[in-house]
Design a protein around this motif. Structure first.
Motif, PDB file in Angstrom:
ATOM      1  N   MET A  58       0.806  -1.214   0.000  1.00 18.43           N
ATOM      2  CA  MET A  58       0.000   0.000   0.000  1.00 18.43           C
ATOM      3  C   MET A  58       0.844   1.271   0.000  1.00 18.43           C
ATOM      4  O   MET A  58       1.705   1.462   0.859  1.00 18.43           O
ATOM      5  CB  MET A  58      -0.889  -0.028   1.248  1.00 18.43           C
ATOM      6  N   HIS A  59       0.596   2.122  -0.978  1.00 18.16           N
ATOM      7  CA  HIS A  59       1.107   3.489  -0.974  1.00 18.16           C
ATOM      8  C   HIS A  59      -0.028   4.419  -0.553  1.00 18.16           C
ATOM      9  O   HIS A  59      -1.202   4.132  -0.796  1.00 18.16           O
ATOM     10  CB  HIS A  59       1.562   3.905  -2.377  1.00 18.16           C
ATOM     11  N   VAL A  60       0.334   5.541   0.054  1.00 20.09           N
ATOM     12  CA  VAL A  60      -0.646   6.593   0.329  1.00 20.09           C
ATOM     13  C   VAL A  60      -0.227   7.845  -0.431  1.00 20.09           C
ATOM     14  O   VAL A  60       0.937   7.993  -0.821  1.00 20.09           O
ATOM     15  CB  VAL A  60      -0.772   6.882   1.847  1.00 20.09           C
ATOM     16  N   ARG A  61      -1.188   8.713  -0.648  1.00 22.86           N
ATOM     17  CA  ARG A  61      -0.969   9.894  -1.487  1.00 22.86           C
ATOM     18  C   ARG A  61      -1.414  11.166  -0.760  1.00 22.86           C
ATOM     19  O   ARG A  61      -2.271  11.140   0.127  1.00 22.86           O
ATOM     20  CB  ARG A  61      -1.753   9.765  -2.793  1.00 22.86           C
ATOM     21  N   LYS A  62      -0.851  12.278  -1.212  1.00 23.80           N
ATOM     22  CA  LYS A  62      -1.307  13.590  -0.779  1.00 23.80           C
ATOM     23  C   LYS A  62      -2.648  13.900  -1.441  1.00 23.80           C
ATOM     24  O   LYS A  62      -3.039  13.233  -2.412  1.00 23.80           O
ATOM     25  CB  LYS A  62      -0.276  14.649  -1.174  1.00 23.80           C
TER      26      LYS A  62
ATOM     27  N   GLY B 292      -2.640  13.884  -5.044  1.00 25.42           N
ATOM     28  CA  GLY B 292      -2.306  12.626  -5.688  1.00 25.42           C
ATOM     29  C   GLY B 292      -0.840  12.274  -5.684  1.00 25.42           C
ATOM     30  O   GLY B 292      -0.467  11.192  -6.139  1.00 25.42           O
ATOM     31  N   LYS B 293       0.020  13.129  -5.158  1.00 20.89           N
ATOM     32  CA  LYS B 293       1.459  12.857  -5.173  1.00 20.89           C
ATOM     33  C   LYS B 293       1.866  11.929  -4.029  1.00 20.89           C
ATOM     34  O   LYS B 293       1.185  11.804  -3.023  1.00 20.89           O
ATOM     35  CB  LYS B 293       2.233  14.175  -5.122  1.00 20.89           C
ATOM     36  N   HIS B 294       3.019  11.299  -4.235  1.00 25.63           N
ATOM     37  CA  HIS B 294       3.534  10.301  -3.291  1.00 25.63           C
ATOM     38  C   HIS B 294       3.722  10.894  -1.903  1.00 25.63           C
ATOM     39  O   HIS B 294       4.154  12.040  -1.744  1.00 25.63           O
ATOM     40  CB  HIS B 294       4.883   9.796  -3.819  1.00 25.63           C
ATOM     41  N   LEU B 295       3.430  10.076  -0.892  1.00 23.87           N
ATOM     42  CA  LEU B 295       3.494  10.526   0.493  1.00 23.87           C
ATOM     43  C   LEU B 295       4.027   9.411   1.385  1.00 23.87           C
ATOM     44  O   LEU B 295       3.641   8.245   1.239  1.00 23.87           O
ATOM     45  CB  LEU B 295       2.088  10.927   0.959  1.00 23.87           C
ATOM     46  N   LEU B 296       4.925   9.775   2.285  1.00 22.27           N
ATOM     47  CA  LEU B 296       5.289   8.922   3.414  1.00 22.27           C
ATOM     48  C   LEU B 296       4.865   9.673   4.665  1.00 22.27           C
ATOM     49  O   LEU B 296       5.479  10.675   5.027  1.00 22.27           O
ATOM     50  CB  LEU B 296       6.800   8.645   3.449  1.00 22.27           C
TER      51      LEU B 296
END
Length: 271
Positions: free
Chosen positions: A48-52, A55-59
């Protein structure tokens, strides 16, 4: 009896957008719905990735915990929820390691080359992997090529990486022309691997399913999904992530490999 095949779904990644496919899941609600569909299709784990909001990449620990809670509400404990520490050209090694500590997830993926940097002393890498072990986090180590695999083996041999139930992950065709993968991309990894740990793979492009079935036939495990590929094995666009999972489930049946459950993963990789 054959070892059960672990199918992981990687439904969104760091870059895929709704413009590329309307069913790329970007929100916690989207991820929960996708998780249920993919569980029903045969997946045991969701990467699972999460996004801002844009829609941009977020950690981010809060975003990961929110998404994990949504998935748990949808599927309970029937999927292992794996978060990523991927840099995606945005985050630095210490930020990547910190989000792992802040979330303390059930499972995580760590790109070895992203933290094995000149500015990161091996003592800090040792401390991070020791924390993962001691915290009982199911850890998948991402290796992009044979050089990464050899670096992993060196760190293990030198005692930087403690002994643990690690899960290796071979990325096929990351640096190939057009970033497309072929089942033969598995061969260099398997020739260099010493067989110490279970392994899985992912692949880019329309041969994703062929690569997954090759891995399954060779005793490995498979990760599929929109992160790396949007197409079914017949070349048409997949309607959703579950369709990609279902193809691998069908291939496993043809090979006589049962499908792993989330509980199977926990029994293999958690202490």
């Amino acid at each position: 009896m054959s070892t059960p095949l672990i199918i992981t779904v990687a439904p969104n990644g760091a870059y895929k957008t709704k413009d590329q496919h309307p069913n790329v899941p970007l929100t916690a609600t989207d991820l929960a719905q996708t998780a249920k569909q993919c569980l029903d299709a045969g997946a045991a784990m969701i990467h699972m990735h999460v996004r801002k909001p844009d829609g941009k990449h977020l950690l981010d620990a809060h975003a990961y915990l929110e998404a994990t809670a949504a998935v748990r509400k949808a599927v309970g404990q029937e999927l292992v929820v794996q978060i990523t520490t991927e840099a995606a050209q945005v985050y630095q090694p210490y930020e990547q390691m910190q989000v792992a500590r802040d979330v303390a997830p059930e499972a995580i993926s760590v790109g070895l080359r992203e933290i094995l940097k000149p500015e990161v002393p091996e003592s800090d890498i040792q401390a991070f992997f020791t924390w993962l072990k001691n915290s009982n986090v199911m850890t998948q180590v991402i290796l992009y090529d044979v050089a990464d695999l050899q670096a992993w083996q060196r760190l293990r041999a030198n005692g930087v990486i403690p002994e643990n139930k690690w899960f290796l992950f071979f990325v096929l065709g990351r640096y190939s022309a057009g970033q497309t993968s072929s089942p033969t991309d598995l061969l260099p990894f398997l020739e260099a691997d010493d067989g110490s740990y279970p392994w899985a793979m992912c692949a880019f492009g329309p041969q994703e399913n062929a690569c997954a079935i090759a891995a399954a036939s060779l005793g490995g495990h498979a990760r599929v999904g929109f992160e790396n590929n949007l197409f079914l094995k017949n070349g048409t666009q997949a309607p959703n992530n579950a369709a990609l999972v279902a193809q691998v489930s069908q291939g496993a049946a043809a090979l006589g490999r049962p499908l792993a459950t989330a509980q199977d993963l926990r029994s293999i990789f958690l202490n």
